[in-house]
Design a protein around this motif. Sequence first.
Motif, PDB file in Angstrom:
ATOM      1  N   ILE A  87       0.900  -1.218   0.115  1.00  0.00           N
ATOM      2  CA  ILE A  87       0.088   0.112  -0.081  1.00  0.00           C
ATOM      3  C   ILE A  87       0.897   1.240   0.028  1.00  0.00           C
ATOM      4  O   ILE A  87       1.821   1.240   0.644  1.00  0.00           O
ATOM      5  CB  ILE A  87      -0.842   0.136   1.368  1.00  0.00           C
ATOM      6  N   GLU A  88       0.685   2.482  -0.764  1.00  0.00           N
ATOM      7  CA  GLU A  88       1.071   3.560  -0.711  1.00  0.00           C
ATOM      8  C   GLU A  88       0.616   4.499   0.439  1.00  0.00           C
ATOM      9  O   GLU A  88      -0.408   4.388   0.937  1.00  0.00           O
ATOM     10  CB  GLU A  88       1.006   4.246  -2.001  1.00  0.00           C
ATOM     11  N   VAL A  89       1.466   5.045   0.988  1.00  0.00           N
ATOM     12  CA  VAL A  89       1.190   5.960   2.003  1.00  0.00           C
ATOM     13  C   VAL A  89       1.788   7.151   1.892  1.00  0.00           C
ATOM     14  O   VAL A  89       3.110   7.448   2.377  1.00  0.00           O
ATOM     15  CB  VAL A  89       1.588   5.256   3.634  1.00  0.00           C
ATOM     16  N   PRO A  90       1.461   8.314   1.434  1.00  0.00           N
ATOM     17  CA  PRO A  90       1.974   9.359   0.874  1.00  0.00           C
ATOM     18  C   PRO A  90       2.196  10.231   2.250  1.00  0.00           C
ATOM     19  O   PRO A  90       1.668  10.156   3.181  1.00  0.00           O
ATOM     20  CB  PRO A  90       0.874  10.280   0.058  1.00  0.00           C
ATOM     21  N   GLY A  91       3.422  10.956   2.072  1.00  0.00           N
ATOM     22  CA  GLY A  91       3.852  11.944   3.220  1.00  0.00           C
ATOM     23  C   GLY A  91       4.389  11.220   4.385  1.00  0.00           C
ATOM     24  O   GLY A  91       5.037  11.894   5.037  1.00  0.00           O
ATOM     25  N   VAL A  92       4.663   9.818   4.398  1.00  0.00           N
ATOM     26  CA  VAL A  92       5.250   9.146   5.270  1.00  0.00           C
ATOM     27  C   VAL A  92       6.543   8.732   4.868  1.00  0.00           C
ATOM     28  O   VAL A  92       6.536   7.899   3.976  1.00  0.00           O
ATOM     29  CB  VAL A  92       4.303   7.707   5.845  1.00  0.00           C
TER      30      VAL A  92
ATOM     31  N   PHE B   2       9.350   5.814   8.541  1.00  0.00           N
ATOM     32  CA  PHE B   2       8.361   4.593   8.947  1.00  0.00           C
ATOM     33  C   PHE B   2       9.194   3.356   9.438  1.00  0.00           C
ATOM     34  O   PHE B   2       8.763   2.686  10.337  1.00  0.00           O
ATOM     35  CB  PHE B   2       7.443   4.363   7.601  1.00  0.00           C
TER      36      PHE B   2
ATOM     37  N   ASP C 221       8.741   8.727   0.078  1.00  0.00           N
ATOM     38  CA  ASP C 221       7.546   8.185   1.004  1.00  0.00           C
ATOM     39  C   ASP C 221       7.280   6.691   0.824  1.00  0.00           C
ATOM     40  O   ASP C 221       7.582   6.201  -0.218  1.00  0.00           O
ATOM     41  CB  ASP C 221       6.454   9.055   0.714  1.00  0.00           C
ATOM     42  N   LEU C 222       6.696   6.261   1.973  1.00  0.00           N
ATOM     43  CA  LEU C 222       6.249   4.898   1.796  1.00  0.00           C
ATOM     44  C   LEU C 222       5.861   4.226   0.599  1.00  0.00           C
ATOM     45  O   LEU C 222       4.222   4.514   0.462  1.00  0.00           O
ATOM     46  CB  LEU C 222       5.643   4.590   3.171  1.00  0.00           C
ATOM     47  N   ASN C 223       6.439   3.546  -0.110  1.00  0.00           N
ATOM     48  CA  ASN C 223       5.733   3.064  -1.367  1.00  0.00           C
ATOM     49  C   ASN C 223       5.002   4.038  -2.472  1.00  0.00           C
ATOM     50  O   ASN C 223       4.562   3.647  -3.505  1.00  0.00           O
ATOM     51  CB  ASN C 223       4.545   2.124  -1.188  1.00  0.00           C
TER      52      ASN C 223
END
Lengths: 249, 488
Positions: free
Chosen positions: A89-94, A99, A142-144
């Motif tokens: 899953i993509e988590v924008p801004g993280v 993380f 950012d995460l993914n």
Amino acid sequence: MLKIDNLHVALEDGTEILKGIDLEVGVGEVHAIMGPNGAGKSTLSKVLMGHEDYLVTAGSVLMDGEDTAEWAIEERAHKGIFVGFQYPIEVPGVNNADFLRLALNAKRKAGGEDELSKDEFAPILDAALKSAEAPGAWTDRDLNHGFSGGEKKRNEILQMFVLQPKLAVLDETDSGLDVDALRAVARGINSFRGAGRTVVLITHYQRLLDLVEPDKVHILADGKIVRSGDKSLASRLEAEGYDGVLAHG
Amino acid sequence: MPDTDDDTIEQLNQEAYKYGFTTAVDAVTLGRGLNEDVVRAISATRHEPEFLLQFRLRAYEIFLKMPEPDWAALNYPGIDYQDIQYYSAPKTAGERKEPTYDSLDEIDPEILRTFEKLGIPLEEQKALSGVAVDAVFDSVSVATTHQQKLFDAGVIFCSFSEALEQFPHLIERWLGSVVPTADNYFAALNSAVFSDGSFVYIPPHVRCPLELSTYFRINNTDSGQFERTLIIADVGSHVSYLEGCTAPQAKRTQLHAAVVELVALDDAEIKYSTVQNWYAGDKETGEGGVYNFVTKRGACRGKRSKISWTQVEAGSSITWKYPSCVLLGDDSVGEFYSVALTNGRMQADTGTKMIHIGKNTSSTIISKGISCDKSKNVYRGMVTIHPKAENARNYTVCDSMLVGKECSAHTYPYIDVRVNSAQLEHEATTSRMSEEQLLYLRSRGLEEEDAIAAVVNGYAKDVLEVLPLEFAAEAQKLLALKLEHSVG
């Protein structure tokens, strides 16, 4: 290590997906689970992760002899279960590095260890990047978010190396990878396995198993494990297809 | 009389709104209701010069003639303006009637303790380093920290009352110059009855050595708060200013109608940040809470001047607020960064106006709305490009995130362009807080609250990262805390 006994799993609407799975994976072993589409492979990985949408209606999953039924999702991570997702899953801004440290610290905290500062975490991250053969620049992203399909899969392997789980369940980590990426992922899994960790590989293709030699191969069809064997089972599948192998018994 | 022993405060701290306590202090009030005598009494109590009394009386006259605006997408029972106390000042320790403090010794220790509980110690030795704080309690500024250091730099940062005493010419020159009295209903009301607030003047070519901060606390649950802030950045100067707000948990609604005016001259820069956490009313019934009707506007009067608004709006039962920039000077820049979180029964109608008048002016709007529970979250923005604003540019991003199924998010962008060379970009998205994201993060070991905080802070990152460092962490925690009970 992992002992699955007569596991039945249904969705909330009552649809039964897993219909009595038995599986035992020893410490340091690599098992491959193969099977046609819709057989329940991904459901098995979701159940191991603790996904609340999948209800265990009978049977049990034991990890090191402990019943996992009551473990929440995050608790499973703390106790050393890692599920590499088919579609991360993509988590924008993280930020990826932030993380990773957050996740490792959550695990350390649950285990009564001190949380790591950025400086303390840096060498761990460096080592994980190396093992996963991941570019250092990923830590700034950012995460993914904005990762290609293949990069996302490799980012899962990076997470695995940071978290150092006892058991890694990798759900079609090999799909969508080009040849070079596939080799990198395989080298990663092999080195992880070399450290005495346990791996369950869920895959459609023999090509990964040529690079990561499994101790056992299982065929999951219609919610049950219908065949188990050594790695030659995978070769037979490649040659004869599921229908062929299952018809011949 | 409200109870303020430690246990009670501790108890309240456990509740969702941890600033919901009141402090028992003797207050000087003018009683309820509004009429010309009250306006005169406020002015007289404060020993104001004649020009200010006249300013108030004109404003009151205008207020009487204006209708209460109803264009905002807000639903609330009418405000009874005669049932509000327009002035409430804590008595000083020495029983003096006029509310000015020459030293902290004169302040009721309860007030000092209140601010300490809020994380704003006022004693010099405990004061936050790097931040000068003006603490406003109900209608009155009670203390300003780090006075000496600011004085040495030539910076004026004091309560409005003190500025009126010492620099009346500056007040007379600039008061109402950005937000005219007749600008809107609530600005007119504020102009008639405002009490204290903060005043800032940064002399030419001075970079303010500290972050300036005003902390507003409504304590008297029957009173409104009508403060006035005026910031003037002279040629080539730079200042960063932050305001924080809390109020006790009360069943009655409290009216907050502030006016903030910023003026930036040539090459000056003002960065104005707000973390607003007024009491938002009961989560289930919507009872109580602060009605926040605020007019904030900055004038970029000088060439190459810049005004930047950053707001984290996480409280108030009603928010009506559009921090705006009037870009008069050529090459001036206006910015608006906003995170507005609504939960429970909160309603927010907030956004900005960017008015381009000078040539080559540019503006950026980044708005991130988060609505949860049964709340309503509206972005309302206006970009106006005047005929002479050649090569004006605006970039707007307006995102909404929905948490749960009973909330709503609305976007009303207005654009008025009168020159061909202008360039405008507008992006907008609406998304749901993704269950998949939370599951994914939890599967890596994050507790649910931490996963929520990570997703929301990631979503709001573009705004949070422009907050002054000291407050970014606080804002992140605030958002996470507000969301904890609204997800799952």
